[in-house]
Design a protein around this motif. Structure first.
Motif, PDB file in Angstrom:
ATOM      1  N   GLN A 124       0.858  -1.192   0.000  1.00 54.24           N
ATOM      2  CA  GLN A 124       0.000   0.000   0.000  1.00 54.24           C
ATOM      3  C   GLN A 124       0.891   1.238   0.000  1.00 54.24           C
ATOM      4  OE1 GLN A 124      -3.584   0.165   2.466  1.00 54.24           O
ATOM      5  NE2 GLN A 124      -2.782   2.023   3.386  1.00 54.24           N
ATOM      6  N   PRO A 125       0.529   2.244  -0.768  1.00 53.27           N
ATOM      7  CA  PRO A 125       1.363   3.451  -0.785  1.00 53.27           C
ATOM      8  C   PRO A 125       1.334   4.185   0.553  1.00 53.27           C
ATOM      9  CG  PRO A 125      -0.651   3.804  -2.038  1.00 53.27           C
ATOM     10  CD  PRO A 125      -0.635   2.364  -1.636  1.00 53.27           C
ATOM     11  N   LEU A 126       2.330   5.031   0.761  1.00 52.28           N
ATOM     12  CA  LEU A 126       2.325   5.907   1.930  1.00 52.28           C
ATOM     13  C   LEU A 126       1.195   6.910   1.767  1.00 52.28           C
ATOM     14  CD1 LEU A 126       6.157   6.512   2.186  1.00 52.28           C
ATOM     15  CD2 LEU A 126       4.753   5.239   3.815  1.00 52.28           C
ATOM     16  N   PHE A 127       0.495   7.215   2.855  1.00 51.62           N
ATOM     17  CA  PHE A 127      -0.696   8.063   2.772  1.00 51.62           C
ATOM     18  C   PHE A 127      -0.740   9.001   3.968  1.00 51.62           C
ATOM     19  CE2 PHE A 127      -5.135   9.181   3.137  1.00 51.62           C
ATOM     20  CZ  PHE A 127      -5.551   9.267   1.814  1.00 51.62           C
ATOM     21  N   TRP A 128      -1.077  10.252   3.708  1.00 55.05           N
ATOM     22  CA  TRP A 128      -1.211  11.251   4.766  1.00 55.05           C
ATOM     23  C   TRP A 128      -2.510  12.021   4.573  1.00 55.05           C
ATOM     24  CZ3 TRP A 128       3.152  10.353   1.929  1.00 55.05           C
ATOM     25  CH2 TRP A 128       4.302   9.974   2.629  1.00 55.05           C
ATOM     26  N   PHE A 129      -3.192  12.282   5.684  1.00 52.48           N
ATOM     27  CA  PHE A 129      -4.362  13.167   5.675  1.00 52.48           C
ATOM     28  C   PHE A 129      -4.355  13.964   6.967  1.00 52.48           C
ATOM     29  CE2 PHE A 129      -8.909  13.631   7.096  1.00 52.48           C
ATOM     30  CZ  PHE A 129      -9.162  14.754   6.349  1.00 52.48           C
ATOM     31  N   TYR A 130      -4.373  15.259   6.819  1.00 52.90           N
ATOM     32  CA  TYR A 130      -4.510  16.126   7.983  1.00 52.90           C
ATOM     33  C   TYR A 130      -5.474  17.234   7.608  1.00 52.90           C
ATOM     34  CZ  TYR A 130      -3.462  19.127  11.947  1.00 52.90           C
ATOM     35  OH  TYR A 130      -3.569  19.904  13.064  1.00 52.90           O
ATOM     36  N   TYR A 131      -6.667  17.188   8.174  1.00 53.73           N
ATOM     37  CA  TYR A 131      -7.731  18.120   7.800  1.00 53.73           C
ATOM     38  C   TYR A 131      -7.359  19.571   8.088  1.00 53.73           C
ATOM     39  CZ  TYR A 131      -8.945  19.185  12.584  1.00 53.73           C
ATOM     40  OH  TYR A 131      -8.898  19.659  13.860  1.00 53.73           O
ATOM     41  N   ASN A 132      -6.411  19.801   8.971  1.00 55.27           N
ATOM     42  CA  ASN A 132      -6.089  21.128   9.476  1.00 55.27           C
ATOM     43  C   ASN A 132      -4.667  21.545   9.087  1.00 55.27           C
ATOM     44  OD1 ASN A 132      -7.163  23.269  10.949  1.00 55.27           O
ATOM     45  ND2 ASN A 132      -6.148  22.638  12.833  1.00 55.27           N
ATOM     46  N   ALA A 133      -4.232  21.119   7.909  1.00 54.15           N
ATOM     47  CA  ALA A 133      -2.852  21.353   7.476  1.00 54.15           C
ATOM     48  C   ALA A 133      -2.570  22.839   7.270  1.00 54.15           C
ATOM     49  CB  ALA A 133      -2.589  20.598   6.177  1.00 54.15           C
ATOM     50  N   PHE A 134      -1.284  23.155   7.205  1.00 55.31           N
ATOM     51  CA  PHE A 134      -0.863  24.538   7.014  1.00 55.31           C
ATOM     52  C   PHE A 134      -1.011  25.005   5.570  1.00 55.31           C
ATOM     53  CE2 PHE A 134       1.070  23.905  11.138  1.00 55.31           C
ATOM     54  CZ  PHE A 134       0.816  25.122  11.743  1.00 55.31           C
ATOM     55  N   SER A 135      -1.551  24.170   4.709  1.00 58.39           N
ATOM     56  CA  SER A 135      -1.869  24.567   3.341  1.00 58.39           C
ATOM     57  C   SER A 135      -3.233  23.967   3.013  1.00 58.39           C
ATOM     58  CB  SER A 135      -0.814  24.054   2.360  1.00 58.39           C
ATOM     59  OG  SER A 135      -0.905  22.650   2.230  1.00 58.39           O
ATOM     60  N   TYR A 136      -3.787  24.352   1.906  1.00 59.43           N
ATOM     61  CA  TYR A 136      -5.091  23.800   1.548  1.00 59.43           C
ATOM     62  C   TYR A 136      -4.986  22.374   1.034  1.00 59.43           C
ATOM     63  CZ  TYR A 136      -7.040  28.352   2.397  1.00 59.43           C
ATOM     64  OH  TYR A 136      -7.433  29.506   3.003  1.00 59.43           O
ATOM     65  N   THR A 137      -3.772  21.943   0.698  1.00 58.68           N
ATOM     66  CA  THR A 137      -3.559  20.558   0.325  1.00 58.68           C
ATOM     67  C   THR A 137      -3.475  19.748   1.613  1.00 58.68           C
ATOM     68  OG1 THR A 137      -2.358  21.238  -1.643  1.00 58.68           O
ATOM     69  CG2 THR A 137      -2.037  18.977  -0.901  1.00 58.68           C
ATOM     70  N   THR A 138      -4.450  18.874   1.823  1.00 55.87           N
ATOM     71  CA  THR A 138      -4.528  18.149   3.089  1.00 55.87           C
ATOM     72  C   THR A 138      -4.353  16.643   2.938  1.00 55.87           C
ATOM     73  OG1 THR A 138      -6.923  17.991   2.899  1.00 55.87           O
ATOM     74  CG2 THR A 138      -6.048  19.881   4.120  1.00 55.87           C
ATOM     75  N   ILE A 139      -4.229  16.162   1.706  1.00 54.93           N
ATOM     76  CA  ILE A 139      -4.111  14.733   1.453  1.00 54.93           C
ATOM     77  C   ILE A 139      -2.893  14.515   0.557  1.00 54.93           C
ATOM     78  CG2 ILE A 139      -5.256  12.661   0.568  1.00 54.93           C
ATOM     79  CD1 ILE A 139      -7.914  14.347   0.750  1.00 54.93           C
ATOM     80  N   ALA A 140      -2.077  13.530   0.900  1.00 51.59           N
ATOM     81  CA  ALA A 140      -0.922  13.188   0.074  1.00 51.59           C
ATOM     82  C   ALA A 140      -0.781  11.671   0.043  1.00 51.59           C
ATOM     83  CB  ALA A 140       0.349  13.822   0.634  1.00 51.59           C
ATOM     84  N   MET A 141      -0.350  11.175  -1.106  1.00 50.17           N
ATOM     85  CA  MET A 141      -0.108   9.741  -1.259  1.00 50.17           C
ATOM     86  C   MET A 141       1.126   9.565  -2.125  1.00 50.17           C
ATOM     87  SD  MET A 141      -2.641   6.753  -2.685  1.00 50.17           S
ATOM     88  CE  MET A 141      -2.362   7.017  -4.429  1.00 50.17           C
ATOM     89  N   ARG A 142       2.044   8.734  -1.662  1.00 57.25           N
ATOM     90  CA  ARG A 142       3.264   8.479  -2.422  1.00 57.25           C
ATOM     91  C   ARG A 142       3.363   7.004  -2.759  1.00 57.25           C
ATOM     92  NH1 ARG A 142       9.542  10.301  -1.630  1.00 57.25           N
ATOM     93  NH2 ARG A 142      10.281   9.048  -3.372  1.00 57.25           N
ATOM     94  N   HIS A 143       3.633   6.746  -4.037  1.00 58.14           N
ATOM     95  CA  HIS A 143       3.852   5.386  -4.507  1.00 58.14           C
ATOM     96  C   HIS A 143       5.049   5.435  -5.451  1.00 58.14           C
ATOM     97  CE1 HIS A 143       2.697   1.238  -5.065  1.00 58.14           C
ATOM     98  NE2 HIS A 143       2.901   1.384  -6.349  1.00 58.14           N
ATOM     99  N   GLY A 144       6.154   4.830  -5.022  1.00 60.24           N
ATOM    100  CA  GLY A 144       7.376   4.899  -5.819  1.00 60.24           C
ATOM    101  C   GLY A 144       7.831   6.346  -5.954  1.00 60.24           C
ATOM    102  N   ASP A 145       8.122   6.748  -7.188  1.00 56.27           N
ATOM    103  CA  ASP A 145       8.549   8.125  -7.440  1.00 56.27           C
ATOM    104  C   ASP A 145       7.386   9.102  -7.554  1.00 56.27           C
ATOM    105  OD1 ASP A 145      11.249   7.660  -7.387  1.00 56.27           O
ATOM    106  OD2 ASP A 145      11.458   7.421  -9.557  1.00 56.27           O
TER     107      ASP A 145
END
Length: 168
Positions: A67-88
């Protein structure tokens, strides 16, 4: 990368005899399954873990994620609150719903942002070619974009479904 790509130091003299630099991304979520494997302890039955054992990376220098690495923070310091990394590849997304002043505290009124928001405004980056995430590559990699978008949506939905409901 907003604190995602942070160096770490591991020491294990009995297994890692020479200094080396690894570029394989790992997460603190990988520590529990790694320590369980090293201790010979079975992982909890019926519990889906987000992390994976780093033992193959430590012992052999390779690690293939299921499973890829996954981040979610509803209250992040930017409007981008979801990230997912798979390989490069790194996919970023914003979420729908109420936006809060970044970094402010949690209270029960914010559960809606966690439990009902949906991913939107997807961006795809190739970190192997652009570590600074300055160029969108979804047009160059449409199949990867669609596959990762679908996977991000599925993981996000699963997180919402399995999240506890916090109150005051």
């Amino acid at each position: 990368e907003g604190g995602i790509r942070v160096p770490g130091i591991l020491r294990w003299p009995e297994k890692i005899t020479a200094p080396r630099v690894e570029h394989t991304p790992i997460s603190s979520l990988d520590l529990f399954p790694t320590l369980c494997e090293l201790a010979g302890v079975d992982l909890p039955a019926g519990v889906k873990l987000d992390g994976e054992s780093m033992v193959p990376l430590l012992e052999h220098g390779t690690m293939e994620r299921v499973q890829p690495l996954f981040w979610f923070y509803y209250n992040a310091f930017s409007y981008t609150t979801i990230a997912m990394r798979h390989g490069d590849f790194m996919m970023l997304a914003r979420r729908t719903g109420q936006l809060y002043y970044p970094g402010t505290g949690f209270d029960a009124t914010r559960m809606e942002a966690i439990t009902t928001s949906k991913p939107r405004a997807y961006e795809l980056y190739n970190l192997g070619e652009d570590v600074g995430q300055t160029r969108f590559v979804q047009d160059a990699y449409p199949d990867i974009f669609e596959k990762m978008k679908k996977q991000l949506d599925e993981i996000f939905s699963e997180i919402q479904h399995n999240s506890p409901v916090w109150s005051d």
